[in-house]
Scaffold this active site. Structure first.
Site, mmCIF file in Angstrom:
data_model
loop_
_atom_site.group_PDB
_atom_site.id
_atom_site.type_symbol
_atom_site.label_atom_id
_atom_site.label_comp_id
_atom_site.label_asym_id
_atom_site.label_seq_id
_atom_site.Cartn_x
_atom_site.Cartn_y
_atom_site.Cartn_z
ATOM 1 N N HIS A 1 0.860 -1.200 0.000
ATOM 2 C CA HIS A 1 0.000 0.000 0.000
ATOM 3 C C HIS A 1 0.893 1.246 0.000
ATOM 4 O O HIS A 1 1.732 1.387 -0.886
ATOM 5 C CB HIS A 1 -0.942 -0.096 1.213
ATOM 6 N N HIS B 1 -2.569 -2.521 -9.559
ATOM 7 C CA HIS B 1 -3.556 -1.846 -8.705
ATOM 8 C C HIS B 1 -4.818 -2.705 -8.672
ATOM 9 O O HIS B 1 -5.185 -3.314 -9.670
ATOM 10 C CB HIS B 1 -3.907 -0.462 -9.275
ATOM 11 N N ASP C 1 2.707 5.236 -6.987
ATOM 12 C CA ASP C 1 3.881 5.195 -6.109
ATOM 13 C C ASP C 1 5.230 5.447 -6.753
ATOM 14 O O ASP C 1 6.259 5.268 -6.114
ATOM 15 C CB ASP C 1 3.860 3.877 -5.312
HETATM 16 C C1 SDX Z 1 -1.576 2.085 -3.442
HETATM 17 O O1 SDX Z 1 -6.259 0.529 -3.245
HETATM 18 C C2 SDX Z 1 -5.819 1.727 -3.502
HETATM 19 O O2 SDX Z 1 -6.538 2.583 -3.971
HETATM 20 C C3 SDX Z 1 -4.378 1.982 -3.131
HETATM 21 C C4 SDX Z 1 -3.779 3.320 -3.552
HETATM 22 C C5 SDX Z 1 -4.426 4.485 -2.824
HETATM 23 O O3 SDX Z 1 -4.381 5.594 -3.358
HETATM 24 O O4 SDX Z 1 -4.878 4.265 -1.665
HETATM 25 O O5 SDX Z 1 -3.944 3.498 -4.957
HETATM 26 C C6 SDX Z 1 -2.276 3.375 -3.229
HETATM 27 O O6 SDX Z 1 -1.436 1.335 -2.510
HETATM 28 C C7 SDX Z 1 -1.119 1.722 -4.835
HETATM 29 C C8 SDX Z 1 -0.513 0.290 -4.911
HETATM 30 C C9 SDX Z 1 0.907 0.347 -4.338
HETATM 31 N N1 SDX Z 1 1.455 -1.035 -4.247
HETATM 32 C C10 SDX Z 1 2.451 -1.418 -5.037
HETATM 33 O O7 SDX Z 1 2.928 -0.760 -5.972
HETATM 34 C C11 SDX Z 1 2.992 -2.810 -4.687
HETATM 35 C C12 SDX Z 1 3.036 -3.653 -5.961
HETATM 36 N N2 SDX Z 1 1.644 -3.950 -6.375
HETATM 37 C C13 SDX Z 1 1.099 -5.212 -5.980
HETATM 38 O O8 SDX Z 1 1.444 -5.613 -4.671
HETATM 39 C C14 SDX Z 1 -0.374 -5.367 -6.338
HETATM 40 O O9 SDX Z 1 -0.503 -4.965 -7.642
HETATM 41 C C15 SDX Z 1 -1.432 -4.669 -5.504
HETATM 42 C C16 SDX Z 1 -1.305 -5.009 -4.066
HETATM 43 C C17 SDX Z 1 -1.365 -3.199 -5.694
HETATM 44 C C18 SDX Z 1 -2.784 -5.164 -6.015
HETATM 45 O O10 SDX Z 1 -2.865 -6.507 -5.741
HETATM 46 P P1 SDX Z 1 -4.174 -7.372 -6.121
HETATM 47 O O11 SDX Z 1 -5.265 -6.503 -6.655
HETATM 48 O O12 SDX Z 1 -4.506 -8.258 -4.960
HETATM 49 O O13 SDX Z 1 -3.698 -8.185 -7.342
HETATM 50 P P2 SDX Z 1 -3.054 -9.629 -7.271
HETATM 51 O O14 SDX Z 1 -1.996 -9.661 -6.207
HETATM 52 O O15 SDX Z 1 -4.160 -10.631 -7.200
HETATM 53 O O16 SDX Z 1 -2.306 -9.709 -8.677
HETATM 54 C C19 SDX Z 1 -2.950 -10.200 -9.846
HETATM 55 C C20 SDX Z 1 -1.819 -10.843 -10.620
HETATM 56 C C21 SDX Z 1 -1.071 -11.915 -9.842
HETATM 57 O O17 SDX Z 1 -0.518 -12.785 -10.792
HETATM 58 P P3 SDX Z 1 -1.179 -14.279 -10.925
HETATM 59 O O18 SDX Z 1 -1.076 -14.920 -9.543
HETATM 60 O O19 SDX Z 1 -2.638 -14.042 -11.372
HETATM 61 O O20 SDX Z 1 -0.334 -14.973 -11.980
HETATM 62 O O21 SDX Z 1 -0.813 -9.860 -10.952
HETATM 63 C C22 SDX Z 1 0.406 -10.190 -10.279
HETATM 64 C C23 SDX Z 1 0.078 -11.181 -9.175
HETATM 65 O O22 SDX Z 1 1.185 -12.047 -8.944
HETATM 66 N N3 SDX Z 1 0.922 -8.936 -9.740
HETATM 67 C C24 SDX Z 1 2.196 -8.568 -9.767
HETATM 68 C C25 SDX Z 1 2.217 -7.281 -9.223
HETATM 69 N N4 SDX Z 1 0.986 -6.913 -8.886
HETATM 70 C C26 SDX Z 1 0.185 -7.947 -9.188
HETATM 71 N N5 SDX Z 1 3.302 -9.216 -10.210
HETATM 72 C C27 SDX Z 1 4.454 -8.523 -10.090
HETATM 73 N N6 SDX Z 1 4.558 -7.268 -9.581
HETATM 74 C C28 SDX Z 1 3.461 -6.622 -9.139
HETATM 75 N N7 SDX Z 1 3.564 -5.397 -8.681
#
Ligand code: SDX
Length: 402
Positions: free
Chosen positions: A241, A280, A336
């Protein structure tokens, strides 16, 4: 599945409230605060005006804005006793853990905000006294957030806390206390103050993100708003996050150079590394805030000079956006990557999540106020579960166990 009860992992498809505050269309990359597009607010508004809009629902008149501005700035100082809380931390404590603790401590300084001292619903009544009491807590939280953040920065450097001179802007007073630009004598820098103000607008709210949900979960028991805000800090701190803006820079530093990006992306595909700053839960296209961040970065770099990590970041963007693995998973840049701006402005790396928390206090408090004043009253958030543990079994005294 038990009866109608289904586990919705990560609340992917669960709406916990109806809200008037923020609208997101993740497919089209749209973000609006009370109906106003984020692009227009970033371009034409300022953080305190946008804060007023988020909390009270309309853009303020000149007199309403001036009164709000003065209330917030008048509440930007803190009780001297709170300094002991800062000084109780290890010298190298993460500023987010300090901020989380200090917000929780702050609640005990304002008995009129503390339900446990009064044993009643302080804010959910609609009478003038309770609304005025709520407004005062809101002014205090928004006014003190940057001061507490700056105190978390200064205590770690073993430096005295300072009070900015009157007349500085909201972000100017913050930068004065941060003096992270390494200036012996703070000289207001309109480009950097405006850039930070725009970044604060972008980070002010984002509907039901993890930290806002946490604030409402806590707030639903009618705890005081300071304790509820402290839970939001705790959630925002995580690297999935708000902690991602720090993780992005640590990731870029660990990659080292643009030439190492292909190998890093292969590690991400093998799930050995996370691509911070990408992906996201809601946006399945580029986060609209990241486009504004790119433009803001260009302005800041004219003043601070370009950060060498930019080349690695650009190569990462270019390669990931063309790579099937990321495109198939809708992984686009999110808010971010703003850490590159914070780094160029001289903020310490572990301070970046604090720069997310300060403006997000406004979104947290806007949703908290909406919950407290909801017409059908405050209902405690108490979800159910589906039990999959052992069936009933009899106790065995310890002497009879294997
Ligand atoms: C913020 O919610 C909000 O509005 C948050 C925010 C706000 O203003 O409050 O916008 C601020 O927190 C932005 C996000 C910051 N986080 C990051 O940058 C960390 C990296 N991102 C990931 O951890 C992830 O994308 C999340 C946590 C942001 C979202 O996760 P989800 O929606 O639970 O998605 P998921 O983990 O189910 O991913 C779907 C697929 C998966 O692959 P498969 O298992 O289907 O093969 O995408 C992959 C994940 O492995 N994946 C990633 C990834 N994000 C998702 N793979 C590599 N790197 C990533 N960053």
């Amino acid at each position: 599945k038990v009866g109608l009860r289904v586990v919705d992992r990560g609340f992917l498809n669960t709406a916990v409230i109806q809200s008037y505050i923020t609208f997101i269309d993740g497919d089209r990359g749209i973000l609006r605060y009370r109906g106003y597009p984020i692009e227009q607010l970033a371009e034409q508004s300022n953080f305190l005006e946008t804060s007023y809009l988020l909390i009270w629902g309309e853009l303020p008149s000149k007199s309403q804005y001036d009164r709000f501005h003065d209330e917030v700035m008048n509440h930007s100082t803190t009780h001297v006793d709170i300094e002991h809380v800062f000084k109780s931390f290890r010298y190298d404590a993460h500023p987010m853990s300090i901020l989380t603790s200090v917000f929780a401590a702050l609640g005990s300084y304002y008995p009129e905000a503390n339900p446990s001292l009064q044993g009643q619903n302080l804010f959910t009544k609609k009478d003038l006294a309770s609304v005025q009491n709520m407004d005062k807590q809101i002014y205090r939280l928004i006014g003190k957030a940057p001061t507490l953040a700056a105190m978390a920065y200064r205590v770690r450097q073993g430096r005295h806390f300072i009070t900015p001179p009157p007349g500085l802007s909201y972000t100017g007073a913050f930068l004065y206390q941060m003096d992270c630009l390494g200036q012996a004598e703070y000289k207001p820098n309109p480009v950097l103050e405006r850039a930070l103000d725009i970044l604060f607008i972008l980070h002010a709210d984002h509907e039901m993100n993890a930290s806002t949900t946490t604030v409402l979960q806590a707030g639903s028991s009618l705890t005081d708003p300071y304790s509820a805000i402290a839970t939001g800090c705790a959630s925002l701190y995580g690297p999935l996050h708000g902690g991602a803006n720090e993780a992005v820079i640590r990731m870029l530093i660990s990659i080292g150079s643009p030439d190492n990006v292909p190998a890093f992306l292969e590690q991400v595909k093998r799930r050995e590394k996370l691509l911070s700053g990408f992906g996201h839960r809601v946006y399945k296209t580029t986060d609209p805030r990241s486009r504004i961040i790119r433009r803001t970065a260009d302005e800041v770099f004219k003043v601070t000079g370009k950060d060498p990590l930019i080349e690695t970041a650009m190569r990462l963007h270019d390669m990931a956006l063309k790579d099937e693995y990321f495109v198939k998973r809708n992984l686009y840049p999110n808010v971010d990557f703003c850490g590159l701006i914070y780094k160029a402005m001289g903020f310490p790396l572990d301070f970046f999540p604090v720069l997310f928390a300060v403006p997000r206090v406004v979104g947290w408090i806007a949703h908290w106020r909406q919950m407290m004043l909801s017409p059908d009253g405050v209902k405690i958030w108490r979800p159910r579960q589906i039990y999959i543990g052992p069936e009933e079994r009899a106790y065995e005294p310890i002497g009879q166990r294997q």
